[in-house]
Design a protein around this motif. Structure first.
Motif, PDB file in Angstrom:
ATOM      1  N   VAL A  85     -83.955 -32.421  88.329  1.00 58.38           N
ATOM      2  CA  VAL A  85     -83.869 -32.517  89.787  1.00 58.38           C
ATOM      3  C   VAL A  85     -83.507 -31.150  90.338  1.00 58.38           C
ATOM      4  N   ARG A  86     -84.304 -30.650  91.252  1.00 61.11           N
ATOM      5  CA  ARG A  86     -84.078 -29.283  91.744  1.00 61.11           C
ATOM      6  C   ARG A  86     -83.200 -29.281  93.008  1.00 61.11           C
ATOM      7  N   PRO A  87     -82.751 -28.106  93.448  1.00 64.70           N
ATOM      8  CA  PRO A  87     -81.979 -28.045  94.703  1.00 64.70           C
ATOM      9  C   PRO A  87     -82.905 -28.342  95.881  1.00 64.70           C
ATOM     10  N   PHE A  88     -82.318 -28.643  97.045  1.00 66.91           N
ATOM     11  CA  PHE A  88     -83.133 -28.817  98.246  1.00 66.91           C
ATOM     12  C   PHE A  88     -83.831 -27.496  98.568  1.00 66.91           C
ATOM     13  N   TRP A 142     -79.510 -32.229  85.827  1.00 69.16           N
ATOM     14  CA  TRP A 142     -79.064 -32.127  87.208  1.00 69.16           C
ATOM     15  C   TRP A 142     -79.061 -30.646  87.604  1.00 69.16           C
ATOM     16  N   SER A 143     -80.112 -30.222  88.312  1.00 70.90           N
ATOM     17  CA  SER A 143     -80.121 -28.821  88.761  1.00 70.90           C
ATOM     18  C   SER A 143     -80.083 -28.784  90.276  1.00 70.90           C
ATOM     19  N   HIS A 144     -79.482 -29.839  90.859  1.00 69.23           N
ATOM     20  CA  HIS A 144     -79.491 -29.953  92.322  1.00 69.23           C
ATOM     21  C   HIS A 144     -78.294 -29.253  92.967  1.00 69.23           C
ATOM     22  N   GLY A 178     -95.093 -33.140  88.007  1.00 71.31           N
ATOM     23  CA  GLY A 178     -94.314 -33.397  89.221  1.00 71.31           C
ATOM     24  C   GLY A 178     -95.100 -32.982  90.453  1.00 71.31           C
ATOM     25  N   GLN A 179     -94.589 -33.381  91.604  1.00 67.45           N
ATOM     26  CA  GLN A 179     -95.312 -33.067  92.833  1.00 67.45           C
ATOM     27  C   GLN A 179     -95.235 -31.565  93.139  1.00 67.45           C
ATOM     28  N   THR A 180     -96.104 -31.091  93.994  1.00 72.79           N
ATOM     29  CA  THR A 180     -96.105 -29.680  94.370  1.00 72.79           C
ATOM     30  C   THR A 180     -94.729 -29.267  94.878  1.00 72.79           C
ATOM     31  N   GLY A 181     -94.260 -28.143  94.375  1.00 72.05           N
ATOM     32  CA  GLY A 181     -92.988 -27.621  94.840  1.00 72.05           C
ATOM     33  C   GLY A 181     -91.782 -28.300  94.214  1.00 72.05           C
ATOM     34  N   SER A 182     -91.985 -29.124  93.168  1.00 65.74           N
ATOM     35  CA  SER A 182     -90.842 -29.850  92.606  1.00 65.74           C
ATOM     36  C   SER A 182     -90.146 -29.043  91.518  1.00 65.74           C
ATOM     37  N   GLY A 183     -90.758 -27.934  91.093  1.00 64.92           N
ATOM     38  CA  GLY A 183     -90.085 -27.099  90.103  1.00 64.92           C
ATOM     39  C   GLY A 183     -90.754 -27.051  88.736  1.00 64.92           C
ATOM     40  N   LYS A 184     -92.025 -27.383  88.663  1.00 63.65           N
ATOM     41  CA  LYS A 184     -92.733 -27.319  87.372  1.00 63.65           C
ATOM     42  C   LYS A 184     -92.778 -25.875  86.876  1.00 63.65           C
ATOM     43  N   SER A 185     -93.279 -24.982  87.747  1.00 64.75           N
ATOM     44  CA  SER A 185     -93.410 -23.587  87.317  1.00 64.75           C
ATOM     45  C   SER A 185     -92.042 -22.964  87.112  1.00 64.75           C
ATOM     46  N   TYR A 186     -91.063 -23.409  87.912  1.00 60.94           N
ATOM     47  CA  TYR A 186     -89.703 -22.892  87.730  1.00 60.94           C
ATOM     48  C   TYR A 186     -89.229 -23.213  86.317  1.00 60.94           C
ATOM     49  N   SER A 187     -89.453 -24.428  85.874  1.00 59.43           N
ATOM     50  CA  SER A 187     -89.004 -24.814  84.536  1.00 59.43           C
ATOM     51  C   SER A 187     -89.847 -24.151  83.456  1.00 59.43           C
ATOM     52  N   GLY A 221     -90.491 -19.874  85.229  1.00 57.71           N
ATOM     53  CA  GLY A 221     -89.292 -19.302  85.821  1.00 57.71           C
ATOM     54  C   GLY A 221     -89.620 -18.304  86.907  1.00 57.71           C
ATOM     55  N   TYR A 222     -88.570 -17.896  87.625  1.00 55.46           N
ATOM     56  CA  TYR A 222     -88.717 -16.909  88.685  1.00 55.46           C
ATOM     57  C   TYR A 222     -87.689 -15.816  88.453  1.00 55.46           C
ATOM     58  N   GLY A 223     -88.124 -14.562  88.481  1.00 51.97           N
ATOM     59  CA  GLY A 223     -87.215 -13.422  88.333  1.00 51.97           C
ATOM     60  C   GLY A 223     -86.321 -13.561  87.124  1.00 51.97           C
ATOM     61  N   SER A 235    -103.967 -23.072  94.161  1.00 52.15           N
ATOM     62  CA  SER A 235    -103.510 -23.059  92.769  1.00 52.15           C
ATOM     63  C   SER A 235    -102.708 -24.303  92.414  1.00 52.15           C
ATOM     64  N   SER A 236    -102.104 -24.953  93.433  1.00 58.54           N
ATOM     65  CA  SER A 236    -101.340 -26.162  93.128  1.00 58.54           C
ATOM     66  C   SER A 236    -102.256 -27.261  92.610  1.00 58.54           C
ATOM     67  N   ARG A 237    -103.549 -27.068  92.788  1.00 62.56           N
ATOM     68  CA  ARG A 237    -104.505 -28.053  92.329  1.00 62.56           C
ATOM     69  C   ARG A 237    -105.054 -27.706  90.956  1.00 62.56           C
ATOM     70  N   ALA A 251    -101.135 -29.487  87.513  1.00 59.10           N
ATOM     71  CA  ALA A 251    -101.329 -29.400  88.970  1.00 59.10           C
ATOM     72  C   ALA A 251    -100.363 -30.345  89.663  1.00 59.10           C
ATOM     73  N   GLY A 252    -100.055 -30.079  90.920  1.00 59.77           N
ATOM     74  CA  GLY A 252     -99.168 -30.947  91.705  1.00 59.77           C
ATOM     75  C   GLY A 252     -99.664 -32.381  91.637  1.00 59.77           C
ATOM     76  N   SER A 253     -98.722 -33.305  91.401  1.00 57.72           N
ATOM     77  CA  SER A 253     -99.160 -34.676  91.115  1.00 57.72           C
ATOM     78  C   SER A 253     -99.425 -35.503  92.359  1.00 57.72           C
ATOM     79  N   GLU A 277     -99.409 -19.593  98.735  1.00 66.15           N
ATOM     80  CA  GLU A 277     -98.803 -20.913  98.942  1.00 66.15           C
ATOM     81  C   GLU A 277     -97.975 -21.306  97.713  1.00 66.15           C
ATOM     82  N   ASP A 278     -98.469 -20.936  96.536  1.00 72.26           N
ATOM     83  CA  ASP A 278     -97.744 -21.189  95.302  1.00 72.26           C
ATOM     84  C   ASP A 278     -96.827 -19.990  95.048  1.00 72.26           C
ATOM     85  N   ALA A 279     -95.511 -20.235  95.133  1.00 71.12           N
ATOM     86  CA  ALA A 279     -94.553 -19.134  95.011  1.00 71.12           C
ATOM     87  C   ALA A 279     -94.773 -18.344  93.725  1.00 71.12           C
TER      88      ALA A 279
HETATM   89  N1  LIG Z   1     -84.211 -25.931  89.191  1.00 68.13           N
HETATM   90  C1  LIG Z   1     -84.410 -25.110  90.217  1.00 68.13           C
HETATM   91  N2  LIG Z   1     -83.429 -24.318  90.664  1.00 68.13           N
HETATM   92  C2  LIG Z   1     -83.623 -23.469  91.708  1.00 68.13           C
HETATM   93  N3  LIG Z   1     -84.790 -23.360  92.382  1.00 68.13           N
HETATM   94  C3  LIG Z   1     -85.814 -24.128  91.988  1.00 68.13           C
HETATM   95  C4  LIG Z   1     -85.677 -25.042  90.893  1.00 68.13           C
HETATM   96  N4  LIG Z   1     -86.847 -25.674  90.735  1.00 68.13           N
HETATM   97  C5  LIG Z   1     -87.678 -25.178  91.691  1.00 68.13           C
HETATM   98  N5  LIG Z   1     -87.059 -24.254  92.434  1.00 68.13           N
HETATM   99  C6  LIG Z   1     -87.657 -23.520  93.561  1.00 68.13           C
HETATM  100  O1  LIG Z   1     -88.548 -24.370  94.241  1.00 68.13           O
HETATM  101  C7  LIG Z   1     -89.745 -23.697  94.607  1.00 68.13           C
HETATM  102  C8  LIG Z   1     -90.963 -24.429  94.067  1.00 68.13           C
HETATM  103  O2  LIG Z   1     -90.904 -24.498  92.695  1.00 68.13           O
HETATM  104  P1  LIG Z   1     -92.181 -24.322  91.759  1.00 68.13           P
HETATM  105  O3  LIG Z   1     -93.010 -23.173  92.155  1.00 68.13           O
HETATM  106  O4  LIG Z   1     -91.668 -24.353  90.381  1.00 68.13           O
HETATM  107  O5  LIG Z   1     -92.949 -25.656  92.095  1.00 68.13           O
HETATM  108  P2  LIG Z   1     -94.186 -26.281  91.322  1.00 68.13           P
HETATM  109  O6  LIG Z   1     -93.788 -27.647  90.909  1.00 68.13           O
HETATM  110  O7  LIG Z   1     -94.678 -25.364  90.284  1.00 68.13           O
HETATM  111  O8  LIG Z   1     -95.243 -26.403  92.506  1.00 68.13           O
HETATM  112  P3  LIG Z   1     -96.851 -26.252  92.450  1.00 68.13           P
HETATM  113  O9  LIG Z   1     -97.385 -27.591  92.020  1.00 68.13           O
HETATM  114  O10 LIG Z   1     -97.198 -25.968  93.876  1.00 68.13           O
HETATM  115  O11 LIG Z   1     -97.186 -25.161  91.519  1.00 68.13           O
HETATM  116  C9  LIG Z   1     -89.629 -22.295  94.030  1.00 68.13           C
HETATM  117  O12 LIG Z   1     -89.289 -21.430  95.079  1.00 68.13           O
HETATM  118  C10 LIG Z   1     -88.530 -22.382  93.033  1.00 68.13           C
HETATM  119  O13 LIG Z   1     -87.803 -21.195  92.968  1.00 68.13           O
END
Ligand SMILES: Nc1ncnc2c1ncn2[C@@H]1O[C@H](COP(=O)(O)OP(=O)(O)OP(=O)(O)O)[C@@H](O)[C@H]1O
Ligand SMILES: [Mg+2]
Length: 1052
Positions: free
Chosen positions: A39-42, A83-85, A135-144, A147-149, A251-253, A283-285, A480-482
């Protein structure tokens, strides 16, 4: 054949099923797919919306509650729950970690320790391993995954640890790692590491009995260090970013797959182990939920969702199989993704799925669906085996053969036989074998050298880029995809630079994208000032506003070039400071554009987190659709489709018979520029069409490039039934008006001038309508028939007519005279809407339409409906060539005189059981009634005689008083109400006038002043009338009550 391709061949000779054998202990072991949830942060949107967290976690179980019904809570249990919220903090570099040591926040390290280490361990043991992020778009798939930075994800950490393990074990084994990276978009496979130009239809997926499914011609690069892998991933991401802009794809697709092949050679044991590690960022679910009623004429013909849908089907089938259900067929072959993941799902692999979700209330539906999906996945059983083979067998066999050959040769020499032919042949064989041995032994090193050279070149590029960043201003892509943001940097060195499609001139910056012209704009960098000048006909937006003149750029300005190529301007290093650029994300750009169009959440509402969530959802839908609409318009223009798309916000309350529930939604108005024909598309339909448009557009571009339209099937001349830009002409819902039915419950006639409001609140027309209570033959009832209590109608027949007299000032026809209108309406339990005949070419069309309704046994339900609801009168716009709307009378009950029967649930419809019970109680009631009647009759007689006596007495006492008999109180009430009702009709007229009273658009200050004076006068009149009516009613009621008291005084 290149060395790398040879190396792939070599690998093919050694690996899977035929040469690999499973360890006996593994033979029948079953591995369930391991599932983790995170579970990611808001995010910003959720924080703005004041979202509530609806997810809770205890150990490995997770609960989610329905935000609309807190009693509705679902719980799931998985192998891991993260719990990463909340409960985290950030250091200066941006690294997230738990607030306190041992806190519940799961950081990237924790996730890697559980999932990554397991995968690594499995791979080292020789198992195939797969990691999927869902997971859905923006839910943190690529983050997991990535990663970012500084918050490195599973893939880079895994690579780090893999090479560390290789170093640690180098004494007992020799390891080879091969890296591949690919993307599946719209069922096409794109090699993200390919150096050549993209194959037009993507790479082919082939099947071989031994290897299973594989991607033909995929680049497989040998690697020997983690930085090398990271650099390859960076290269892959860059390709992905440019592919996304070139193909105008989202790209989310797309699904991203990294394949690591690990080959371990244990020389002592003469064994080779090989494992494939698949790392999949899906891809985003989320699905575009098409609102069932208006499913699109063109199905989702596009393959955009095929891989994900098929993955769902495969998982479902496998999950069913695991619980013993009979499953005939598992549809692996239905999509590219499932073909490539066949071994990962139900096959020879140890598989982990990480399901990512947002804990915000607004994501409830998607999060619940992710959890359900994950639950199914965890039932899947795989049969993983160690892929090991007596490796060096090949080399050993060759060596043995050589020894034999040498022996034979020496024997021949000893025997003195001069068999020169045989010797020659044998020598040839010997040399060939030796060469092969040498090739096998040296190939790996050579590949590595080649890859290293490549890597050094790339590394030099990166170093060069870093240097440039410290010297020059540049623009940075925002996606659009961070994950794809900030990947492309375009430097603006001193002097004048064209930016556009052009790549031939040495002084040009080449970009691709929809709506980008050959020469789009000019950057000038002089005396450390950078300006941008758009060239004729090109679209350039800076900080939300379209510009057409030379504009000086400031550090962190936002640029949108063409339809939707978004860049952030980074000034000279001296201007940069320590500012945080991350807030300028894709949403920021779009919100800024929306604000320039007048669509914003308003500063105050943004500030206080109390913005209505439904409004916020509409706002975010709006900014999500805005760039898509711009792209659709550009494609329409380039393909000469002659249609224009525009976003509109629709007020859903307009079609609600209760008139409340002020929800809004977005619709897309499509206008044909030539014929002025109009269509209204729902959001879901537009999104679907947009993907189809992209397909057509890509086909068109491919044709343009190949300049080959010999096959005759040009994308631009698609037949109409396949054309996503086209739809048959249909009547359009222009707006609605509410005619309140309350007066009918009292049998009071009503005449109204109704404002027909369009979806954006505009006045589309004025509609004159009446409700006329009448007899069964259609004669209007009189004032004396007005009821005090609607319940008097219970069980009795009620007739009334709905009269639609005329429409006035129909905007739809004012805009184009070749149009027409119809009114549609549906009353109470009528299953089908009824329509007036069509009227064409008239701005004030006379409708003169009268419909007679009757309820044969009026029910309480109908009375409640009349007192609380309105009939929604829909104004439908007709265009040339469209069919009229027809009332379907099939399911409608009518009398022989053509009267529509409503309230069908009355006694006639009751079931036999009910009617038996009813007739029994009716009999009892009738008996009671008879008894009451006789009591009543005797009382009345008594009353009469008493009244006679009283009159005589009174006459005797006060001779001069009037003899008239006083009316009963009820009658007096009815009369007072009638007077009140009539005065209210004129008050309502006054209100209508007030509502329509608007200043003219060209009014100047004086005009506005006059308008305000007039408005105040109307308001004064209105309030006076209202005051008078109410006080008249009060007086009447007071008089009636007084009289009643007096009379009861006499009688008591
Ligand atoms: N566990 C987490 N902790 C902190 N930030 C997070 C976490 N998960 C996701 N984020 C942030 O949420 C945003 C979206 O996450 P991410 O790009 O991973 O989504 P995604 O599921 O890959 O979406 P898409 O389907 O569009 O590729 C990013 O800015 C990312 O930094
Ligand atoms: Mg992603």
């Amino acid at each position: 054949m290149s060395l790398i391709a040879q190396s792939a061949c070599l690998l093919d000779r050694l690996p899977p099923s035929c040469t690999m054998r499973a360890k006996a202990s593994d033979m029948h072991s079953k591995d369930c797919v391991k599932v983790a949830v995170r579970v990611r942060p808001f995010n910003k949107r959720e924080r703005d919306a004041g979202s509530r967290c609806i997810v809770s976690m205890v150990s490995t179980s997770i609960s989610i509650k329905d935000p609309r019904d807190s009693q509705n809570r679902r719980s799931f249990c998985f192998d891991y729950a993260y719990w990463s919220h909340s409960g985290f903090t950030r250091d200066h570099s941006g690294l997230y970690f738990p607030e306190e040591p041992g806190g519940r926040y799961a950081d990237q390290d924790r996730v890697f320790q559980d999932l990554g280490e397991g995968i690594l361990e499995n791979a080292l043991q020789g198992y195939n391993a797969t990691l999927l992020a869902y997971g859905q778009t923006g839910s943190g798939k690529s983050y997991s995954m990535m990663g970012y930075g500084p918050n490195k994800g599973l893939v880079p950490k895994l690579c780090d640890r893999l090479f560390q393990a290789i170093r640690e074990n180098q004494e007992n084994r020799q390891c080879q790692v091969f890296f591949s990276m690919l993307e599946i978009y719209n069922e096409q496979v794109v090699d993200l590491l390919s150096r050549g130009s993209r194959t037009p239809c993507g790479l082919r997926v082939r099947e071989e009995q031994q290897r299973g499914f594989y991607v033909e011609g995929l680049r497989t690069i040998p690697c020997e260090s983690a930085p090398q892998v990271e650099q390859l991933m960076e290269q892959g991401t860059r390709t992905r970013t440019t592919a996304a802009t070139h193909m105008n794809a989202n790209s989310s697709r797309s699904h991203m797959l990294i394949i690591l092949q690990l080959k371990q050679i244990f020389s002592k044991e003469s064994i080779t182990k090989q494992s494939n590690i698949n790392l999949v960022d899906l891809a985003g679910s989320e699905r575009q939920r098409s609102s069932g009623s208006e499913a699109d004429r063109l199905k989702e013909g596009t393959a955009i969702n095929l891989s994900l849908t098929t993955l769902g089907n495969v998982i479902s089938s496998l999950a069913d199989m695991a619980v013993g259900k009979k499953v005939v067929h598992i549809p692996y072959r239905d999509s590219v993704l499932t073909k490539l993941l066949q071994s990962a799902l139900g096959g020879n692999s140890r598989t982990v799925m990480i399901a990512t979700l947002s804990p915000a209330d607004i994501c409830y539906e998607e999060s619940l669906s992710t959890l359900r999906y994950a639950e199914r996945a965890k039932r899947i059983q795989n049969r993983a085996v160690v892929n090991e083979s007596p490796t060096e067998r090949l080399i050993k066999e060759l060596k043995a053969e050589n020894a034999r050959l040498l022996q034979r040769l020496s024997r021949m020499g000893q025997e003195g036989r001069r068999a020169s032919d045989e010797t020659k042949e044998l020598r040839q064989l010997l040399t060939h074998n030796e060469l092969q041995i040498r090739a096998i032994q040296t190939l790996w090193e050579q590949h590595l050298q080649e890859a290293l050279k490549d890597w050094e070149q790339q590394y030099a590029n990166i170093t060069q880029e870093r240097r440039m960043m410290q010297m020059h201003p540049y623009i940075l892509n925002i996606n659009e995809d961070a994950q794809l943001s900030g990947v492309v940097k375009l430097f603006i060195q001193e002097g004048e630079w064209d930016i556009g499609l052009c790549d031939s001139s040495p002084r040009s910056i080449s970009i691709k994208g929809l709506g980008i012209q050959e020469r789009h704009a000019v950057f000038r960098n002089e005396q450390r000032r950078v300006t941008l000048t758009p060239l004729v006909g090109s679209k350039v937006i800076i900080n939300g506003n379209a510009v057409c003149q030379m504009t000086e750029l400031q550090h962190l300005d936002r640029l949108i070039l063409g339809s939707n190529s978004t860049y952030l301007f980074i000034g000279y290093p001296s201007e940069r400071g320590g500012d945080d650029w991350s807030r300028y994300d894709y949403d920021y750009f779009q919100s800024e554009m929306a604000a320039a169009e007048g669509i914003h959440l308003g500063e105050s509402s943004m500030g206080c987190s109390q913005t209505d969530p439904s409004l916020l959802a509409v706002f975010y839908d709006y900014i999500k659709l805005m760039p898509m609409v711009a792209e659709a318009n550009q494609m329409s223009q380039e393909l000469s489709k002659g249609v224009e798309f525009k976003l509109e916000i629709k007020n859903l309350a307009l079609s609600d018979s209760k008139g409340h529930d002020l929800q809004k939604d977005i619709i897309i108005r499509v206008t044909s520029k030539g014929s002025k024909q109009v269509w209204m598309w729902s959001k879901a339909k537009f999104v679907n069409r947009k993907f189809l448009m992209e397909e057509v557009y890509q086909q068109y571009q491919a044709e343009q490039n190949a300049d080959n339209r010999a096959d005759g099937v040009s994308a631009v001349t698609l037949s109409r039934d396949k054309d996503p830009f086209w739809d048959p002409i249909e009547p359009l819902l222009l707006g609605t008006a509410h005619l309140w039915l309350q007066s009918l419950a009292f049998r009071i006639p009503l005449e109204e001038q109704l404002e027909v409001l369009g979806s954006e609140g505009t006045e589309e027309a004025i509609l004159q309508a009446q409700l006329v209570p009448c007899t069964s033959t259609g004669l209007p009832l009189g004032e004396d028939d007005i009821l005090i209590d609607p319940c008097e109608m219970l069980g009795r027949r009620m007739d009334f007519q709905l009269v639609l007299d005329q429409c006035c000032g129909v905007r739809w026809i004012m805009e184009a005279r070749n149009r027409g209108v119809q009114i549609g309406f549906r009353l109470f339990d009528c299953s089908q809407p009824l329509y007036t005949p069509a009227v064409w070419h008239n701005v004030n069309p006379l409708l003169d339409h009268r419909v007679h309704f009757a309820s044969l046994h009026t029910s309480q339900h109908l009375l409640d409906y009349l007192q609380s609801s309105a009939v929604v009168l829909e104004l439908w716009g007709l265009q040339e060539g469209c069919t009229h709307l027809k009332s379907s009378l099939e399911a409608v009950r009518m009398t022989t005189e053509g009267i529509f029967i409503i309230d069908n649930s009355g006694p006639s419809e009751a079931s036999d059981v009910d009617s038996a019970e009813l007739s029994c109680s009716l009999r009892v009631l009738q008996q009671d009634l008879e008894e009451l009647k006789s009591v009543n009759a005797s009382l009345r007689k008594e009353n009469h005689s008493l009244r006679e006596q009283l009159n005589t007495a009174r006459n005797a006492g006060e001779g001069g008083r009037s003899r008239s008999v006083r009316p009963s109180c009820d009658g007096e009430f009815a009369r007072a109400l009638k007077v009140f009702y009539h005065s209210m009709t004129s008050v309502r007229g006054q209100l209508q006038r007030l509502r329509r009273h608007r200043p003219s658009e060209e009014s100047d200050l004086l005009g506005l002043r006059l308008f305000v004076d007039e408005q105040s006068r109307l308001l004064r009149d209105f309030s006076e009338q209202l005051e008078q009516s109410v006080s008249a009613l009060k007086q009447d009621v007071a008089a009636i009550v007084r009289r009643k008291r007096e009379r009861s005084g006499i009688w008591s």
